[in-house]
Every structure is written in C-alpha cells, then in structure tokens.
Enzyme design. Structure first.
Site, short mmCIF file in Angstrom:
data_model
loop_
_atom_site.label_atom_id
_atom_site.label_comp_id
_atom_site.label_asym_id
_atom_site.label_seq_id
_atom_site.Cartn_x
_atom_site.Cartn_y
_atom_site.Cartn_z
N ASP A 5 0.86 -1.16 0.00
CA ASP A 5 0.00 0.00 0.00
C ASP A 5 0.90 1.23 0.00
O ASP A 5 2.09 1.14 0.34
CB ASP A 5 -0.92 0.00 1.22
CG ASP A 5 -2.20 0.80 0.99
OD1 ASP A 5 -2.20 1.66 0.08
OD2 ASP A 5 -3.18 0.59 1.72
N TRP A 6 0.36 2.37 -0.37
CA TRP A 6 1.18 3.56 -0.61
C TRP A 6 1.86 4.02 0.70
O TRP A 6 1.20 4.33 1.67
CB TRP A 6 0.32 4.65 -1.20
CG TRP A 6 0.32 4.68 -2.71
CD1 TRP A 6 0.45 5.78 -3.50
CD2 TRP A 6 0.20 3.58 -3.63
NE1 TRP A 6 0.43 5.42 -4.83
CE2 TRP A 6 0.27 4.08 -4.94
CE3 TRP A 6 0.05 2.21 -3.46
CZ2 TRP A 6 0.21 3.28 -6.07
CZ3 TRP A 6 -0.03 1.39 -4.58
CH2 TRP A 6 0.06 1.93 -5.87
#
Length: 850
Positions: A237-238
């Site tokens: 995930d970012w």
C-alpha cells in the site's frame, strides 16, 4: 527454514522461459530499480528488456487514472457495498469489463481494486469500499469483479492483505486475529480470488497482523506462495513499506509509490553484503515481468486480452441497471411502492441529499464523474411536466463548507464559468497557468507539462464569485499549510492550517481543515476572489502515525486543497417547517437522507452510526405530515433508522454511482425492481458492536468467528434492524421444497435444489440463500453461516428451481492443532430462504469420514 524461491521453481513454459531470459539481461542495479515505483502512479520502464512504463490507478468506484480532478472524468460505478447487494455475479463481471474499458481509455494497466476486507464492524471508515461482512459473498462477488477486469487484459489488485478492516491507527496497529477467524473469515476472499479469480496482483496492507507489519509478514510467503501457489505480484500500500531487509526478505515485490522508499540503493547494498539473497530479488522481478506480459507492457508479448468497446450510452445504461439492482427495499407497507404515475399530480422530493446526492465515498474510491444525476433531477425527468415536483433541503447536516459550486464561479476575464490557477516561483515569476472547471485541486508529483515542479513556491486560484441570491456567503479554503484569501482586493485572512496530532494524512486529503470569511452580497453582485496556497512541507511528526518521514513523503508528493463557498440558506428550523408543508400538500413525499464526507470516508473510522445533523427529526416530521413517505437512505454503510417502523417505505440506496437519480426513478415507478439484498446486517442500535479503537496499538478481534449475522444466538447478540440477506421486491414468493443429497463425501461439492413460486402479480427476482449449521458440533461454530446462493427470476404464478452449488469449503473448518483444513463428519443442517433469519425450508445432509 523458509524456502528460498527461484525463478526456475516450476517447469518454464515458452513465455516463462522468455521472461527468465529477459531477467538474465539485467544487472542487480537495474533489477532493484524496477522494484520501486517511478512516481505516484507508474513503474519504471526498462528498455533493456523491452519494458514500457506501467500505469496503476485507484479504482474501487471507477478508474481515476493519473489525474485526480475534473480534467479527467471517470465513469462512477456503484460502491462495492451496492455491487455486493446485487448478489449477482454475472452483473458484476460485466461491470468489471466496463472498468477494463475505462482503464485502457486512460492508459491504465493495473487497477487497484477490489477491496475485500470484511465488514467486521459498521464503524469501519471504508465499509462502503468493501463488499460484505460475509466471506462467501465477498469471495464470489470479488471473483466476478476480477474476472471482468482481467478479462479485458487489465490487472486487478486484490487488497488489503490482510486485516485492514478499520482505519484508526491503520498504519501502525497490530490486528490480533485468532487462527481460525483469520483462515475462515479474513483470508477466505483472498484465497478464492487468488485460486479461482487468478488475480494478477495483491496489495499488502498498512497494518500488522499478529505481531508482523503486513509488508514484512511471513503470511505473504506462507499463505500466498506456499499454500496458494500465487504467481502474481505483491505491492505495498502507498508508503506502507518502511524497512529494507525485512520487507525484501518477505514476499513483497514492489514498493509504492516512488521514487523514494526503503529499497533502492539500500537494497542493492544489502544484497552485496549478503543480507538479502539475490534470488529473492530475481523472484520479485520475474513476477513484475510476468504482470507486465499479461497486460501487454513487454515488447513482443501481446496482452492476454483487450476490453470490449463501450460507448457513452451503453456505459450509462449499465450503471443505471447496476444501481437499481443494488437498491434494497427494506420496508414497503401497504405496497406504497411502486408509485402509480397515472394518479400522481404532486410529489415532494425532500432532504439534504435530494438535489446534491453522494454517489461515492471519500479516499481511494473517489473519482470525478462526467455527470451525476441527482434524485431530484431523475424524478423530474421520469415524471415529466404532468406532475408537479416540489423540493426542500429540510436540514443541512454538514458542518463543513462545501467545495465552491461551478455555477457561482466566473473566470477573471469574464469568458465563462471556472477558475484560473497560476503557478508562481518564490520571487513571483509566473511559471504556468491553467483554466479549471472546478474548485478542488490535486497534484501528485507534477503541476503539468512545462511547469518545473521544484520551482513552484505557491499556487494561486483566481475567480469571480457571482451571487445567485442576496445574503451572507461563506468563502474560504481547505487544506494543509499556509493560505491567504483576498476579497475584492482586500486581504481577508492569512493562516496556517494544520491537522490535529495523530490524524491520518488521508483525513487531511479528504476532510482538510478550513478557514472561512463571510461576505455580504446582493443578488447578481460579483466580487473578485484570490486564494493563495504556499507550497511547503510543515508536517508535525505526530501528524502521521506511521512516522514523520512518511508524513513528509506524502506531504511532499501531494498538493491538494479546495476553494470553498456556501451560499446563504435558511436555518434547519425554517427548512424543516417548509419540508413539512411541502409534504402535506403532496400525494407522496420522497425524503433522501444520508451520510456526509465528514463521517464516512477513508482515513478515519465512524464514531457514531446516527445520521448526522437533524435528519432523523426531518424524517419523523415529514412522515407525520404525510403517511405516504418514502425514505431513501444514501449511505455506503449502515446507519441507525429509529423511525423505520413509522414510514411507509425504506429504500437503501448505498453510494450508487453517477446514474443515481435515473435508477431511483426507475425503482420508485416500477420500471425496474429494487433487486438488492443486504450484504451486511443493519443494526438497530450500537450496543455490542466490535470496536475499531486499538489499545496500546493493538486491536484484538475478540468476536472471533462471530461477526455480523454469524453472531446470531450468542449471549451478546442484538437483534438487528434488518437482517443479512434481507430485501423486498415487488412480488411475493413461496418456498416450496429443498432437495439435497442424503450424504456427501468430505471435500466434495454438492448441489441443492430450491423450488420457489412467484405468488405475486409481477415478474420478479429472488436471491435464494442456503445456510449451513452443525447441530451438536464438537467444534465452536456459528449457529448458521452462508453456504450458497443463486439469483432466479419468474413470472407471476410461475415456479422455478434455484440450483445452488454448495462448495465443499463451506463445510470445512481450520484445525488449529494440525494447521490445516478438515471436515467434521456427521450431519449438517441446511436451511433455505430469503434471508439469514427467514428460512422456511430445512434438510439434513450426512458428511462421511475421509
């Protein structure tokens, strides 16, 4: 000992051999460079192996692309809760095909969807972005979604692996999940989507599970690689990847976004020093090349498929049909719905969401649709000039001032609607400008062609506000950092806006702090507005719970702010009284209520399930004024409905996408049936619901296996307002018979046949549901759990048979002693009906010993 994967673990096919050849042409530095994103939404190209730039995009409710504003509109599909409410795999797969078409039109190769975390609790901020509380329904809808997207040659990315079921402290919390609950509930949708959906990418979550951050978790290798033979790519995930060696030794393949991150030169050095085996790097690169080959990003290897063409009319029709198919008719006393248009003369359309509805949730699910059809506009269009439509907002539930509506904004040169955005250097030099048809601005790593991003010191928004009516207008800005506002050439404020300590950065993107200035304007009066935002990074380390560096990384990569404007409006007391009067004069009152972006979004969890503001009071007073009151609930997740038994009809509409108003009119007038059934329980109160609040950084899933309807019969069980699977159509059904085999071997699928009869006067759709139970089980279990379902249709008086396949996995459980799946031999009870608590048919099936 952990098995070290190699690119030659499996016998190579011709394609695999070619991928291995290309891998062998890369240096260590070239390989490692590929494993961190090039920017926010793309991966590095590598000419040495014929790899072009790969583009990824957020997409649970549409394909956003690389721009996050009105310049790149995207078809806004119904929210995942609405899709799951259809219980219709074929419809969802077709919608996936539409998304593949949208992706290719925007140059997108990888869609960051679907989200298959479970509805552990309705307090979860991204509840609307997930399908269901049930692992089977989530699995089947998720598999259909992935097949539709990947059938068009676009990669799907199932997320967030695993345990990202709430937002509070999501970047650091450790979810403590029992072994059986983890396997039987939370991992089950991922297992189905990897095994049956053959998904090409998985996203590792921010949170930890049982002591390990998911980007470093042994579950990545143990479960995805070893148990499920997953051959695709795992991305972070970012900003979720925070370590070099630990995450590299795990089965994490790609760090996003880039170019910053914990790998790069640090990973090259770790390999050189022998701290990370280069075979691990090779396996990661091979997986990336395999993904590139599947989407057509490698020279000489065509994509697995191309999406079918979709024109504007077909997209609109698909979205309209899907929205109606997900609407859940929860109550319909005296068959007030469908409305008989032949006798209608006046309809009151009321409520804060009637003219400006929510079609999607906040955060990663946000797109900018080319248009939205409000409930008010859809009903007006459907009924035409022969029926008088009256309208009142009733109440204003928002405490925030909204983004300035385009209808109030004029370009400084007077040529039309909109704003002029100017990019300025520190010395005031104009570096570039653009005309915009909106007042919400987001730039991720770039301000557009020809604008040197490193030289931009401030962004200036110029516009002219035109008053559509006399009164006091609230004008201001939202964002993080320094903002200055001038009105008619005079400075109104100069402030620095900051998030409170501990806030999630996404909260700052979705519901940023605001500063407002009040301006008195006469009708038709115009005034010049200039909102200036300084580009700097001044983020307190406590703002981002993951780490100060993560906060700085996000702050440095994203510039996001809004110009806000609130026209004058009456008080809630005045608007409620007006709504009462309009309802009293109409034959039917349609009240559209719902949540706001302040209470339902990514980045934070909900603190209450009550409707915001005085919406409950509005409904009660309108219902007292008109007994034919239809309430349309426009929320992506459950809300409390204390007045539900006092109104004629309740229609749960979710966040239904850009065709909301047209689909609503279809359902209200009977052109389409409300096809939805609840994919999650709607509670009657907040007593006993699982919490999202960690204690000392730990969130313990104390409810174990008993989330949602699976908790029925437990001492803590609270009867819900509406049960899982509940939903009414416009006809009635008789459940005639249930036929199942007398016995089945363990580990084998079997078929149940449910005969039902349409006893009403209209053609209708029914979702036939089968639940399994194990009386006198020696294993702790729910009283019953969903084991299969099928969607059928029939004409009035017609009988039809729903053939329901019960997968062998529906009867298995995880044996914590052996660390494997097993089936308890003996008698299982099967029950069939239209919801988890309305089950008129029962049959037993014996499961033999293995």
């Amino acid at each position: 000992m952990t098995r070290q994967p190699t690119p030659t673990d499996a016998p190579p096919t011709a394609d695999e051999a070619e991928l291995a050849r290309r891998l062998g042409a890369l240096t260590l530095e070239q390989k490692v460079r590929l494993l961190t994103g090039a920017d926010f939404w793309s991966l590095h190209p590598e000419p040495a192996v014929g790899l072009r730039r790969l583009v990824v995009s957020d997409g649970p409710a549409g394909v956003r692309g690389e721009l996050w504003d009105e310049r790149s509109p995207s078809a806004n599909v119904p929210s995942p809760t609405a899709l799951a409410a259809t219980w219709d795999e074929q419809l969802v797969e077709q919608l996936g095909g539409l998304l593949a078409h949208e992706a290719r039109a925007k140059g997108v190769d990888v869609l960051l969807a679907p989200t298959v975390n479970l509805h552990r609790t309705p307090y979860g901020g991204r509840h609307f972005e997930c399908f269901s509380e049930d692992p089977l329904l989530t699995s089947r809808i998720g598999v259909a979604y992935v097949k539709g997207v990947q059938g068009g040659g676009v990669a799907a990315t199932v997320k967030h692996f695993v345990g990202n079921d709430s937002e509070t402290q999501r970047m650091t919390l450790d979810a403590r999940i029992g072994e059986r609950a983890l396997r039987e509930l939370y991992l089950t949708p991922f297992e189905a989507i990897v095994g049956e959906g053959r998904v090409w990418a998985v996203m590792a979550a921010y949170n930890g599970v049982n002591g390990h951050p998911m980007t470093e978790s042994p579950l990545l290798r143990q479960v995805l690689h070893d148990d499920w033979d997953f051959d695709g790519l795992v991305m972070s995930d970012w900003f979720a990847a925070r370590t070099t060696e630990q995450s590299a030794r795990a089965a994490l393949d790609l760090v996003m976004p880039g170019p910053i991150g914990p790998w790069g030169d640090a990973l090259v050095a770790a390999v050189r020093k022998g701290k990370v085996d280069e075979t691990l790097v090779d396996d990661k690169v091979l997986r990336l090349l395999r993904l590139a080959a599947r989407v057509g990003a490698l020279d000489g290897i065509p994509a697995t498929a191309r999406p079918s063409e979709q024109d504007t009319a077909s997209v609109a029709a698909r979205l309209r049909e899907t929205a109606a198919a997900g609407f859940v008719l929860a109550r319909n006393e005296n068959a007030v719905l469908p409305l008989n248009r032949a006798v209608l003369k006046k309809v009151a359309v009321l409520g804060p969401n009637a003219a400006v509805a929510r079609t999607l949730g906040g955060g990663s699910a946000t797109v900018f649709p080319p248009y939205t059809v409000s409930p008010l506009d859809g009903i007006r269009a459907a009924l035409g000039d022969g029926v008088e439509i009256t309208h009142g907002i009733g109440v204003t539930p928002q405490t925030r001032t909204p983004v300035a509506p385009l209808s109030h904004l004029r370009l400084p040169d007077g040529t039309g609607e909109g704003t002029e955005v100017r990019f300025l250097a520190a010395d005031g030099t104009l570096l570039g400008s653009e005309l915009r048809a909106g007042a919400a601005y987001t730039w991720m790593g770039s301000f557009g062609p020809g604008v040197p991003v490193g030289e931009v010191a401030r962004v200036e928004v110029r516009t002219v506000v035109r008053a559509t009516g006399a009164g006091r207008y609230a004008i201001g800005g939202s964002g993080i950092g320094r903002f200055r506002l001038s009105v008619a050439g005079a400075q109104a404020f100069d402030v620095r806006l900051q998030l409170p300590p501990g806030a999630d950065l996404v909260e700052g993107l979705m519901t940023p702090p605001q500063r407002l200035h009040s301006v008195e304007l006469a009708e038709g009066e115009e005034t010049e507005i200039v909102l200036t935002h300084d580009i700097d990074i001044d983020i307190d380390a406590d703002t981002e719970s993951a780490s100060g560096s993560t906060g700085e990384a996000i702050g440095g990569a994203v510039t996001m702010f809004q110009l806000n404007l609130q026209p004058p409006h009456g008080s809630d007391d005045e608007e409620i009284e007006r709504a009462e009067a309009l309802a009293r004069e109409a034959e039917v009152a349609v009240v559209v209520i719902g949540t706001t972006e302040e209470v339902e979004s990514e980045g934070f969890d909900r603190t209450s399930l009550a409707l915001p503001g005085r919406q409950d009071e509005l409904v009660r007073r309108v219902a007292e004024a008109n007994p034919r009151t239809v309430v349309v609930v426009n929320s992506g997740a459950p809300v409390l409905l204390p007045w539900a038994d006092d109104v004629a009809a309740v229609l749960l509409a979710w966040f239904p996408g850009q065709e909301f108003g047209n689909a609503l009119a279809d359902v209200l007038l009977g052109t389409a049936e409300p096809g939805g059934r609840l994919p999650t329980v709607w509670p009657a109160s907040e007593r006993g619901l699982p919490t999202t609040e960690p204690s000392d950084g730990v969130l313990t899933y104390d409810e174990g296996l008993f989330i949602g309807h699976r908790g029925a019969g437990r001492p803590e069980w609270q009867p819900p307002r509406y049960d899982f699977g509940h939903g009414l159509g416009y006809t009635t059904w008789e459940y005639v018979s249930l036929d199942v085999p007398a016995e089945t071997p363990p580990g084998a699928d079997f078929t149940a046949e449910v005969r039902i009869r349409n006893t009403g006067t209209r053609h209708g759709k029914e979702v036939v549901q089968i639940y399994a139970g194990r009386p006198a089980s020696e294993v702790e279990r729910p009283v019953r759990w969903l084991a299969g379902f099928a969607v059928v249709e029939a004409a009035p008086g017609e009988e039809t048979v729903a053939t329901v396949t019960v997968d062998a996995r529906a009867l298995r459980h995880w044996d914590t002693g052996t660390g494997s799946w097993t089936v308890e031999p003996g008698t299982f009870r099967l029950e069939a009906g239209p919801s988890s608590t309305t089950l008129p048919l029962t049959a037993d099936i014996a499961v033999g010993r293995s």
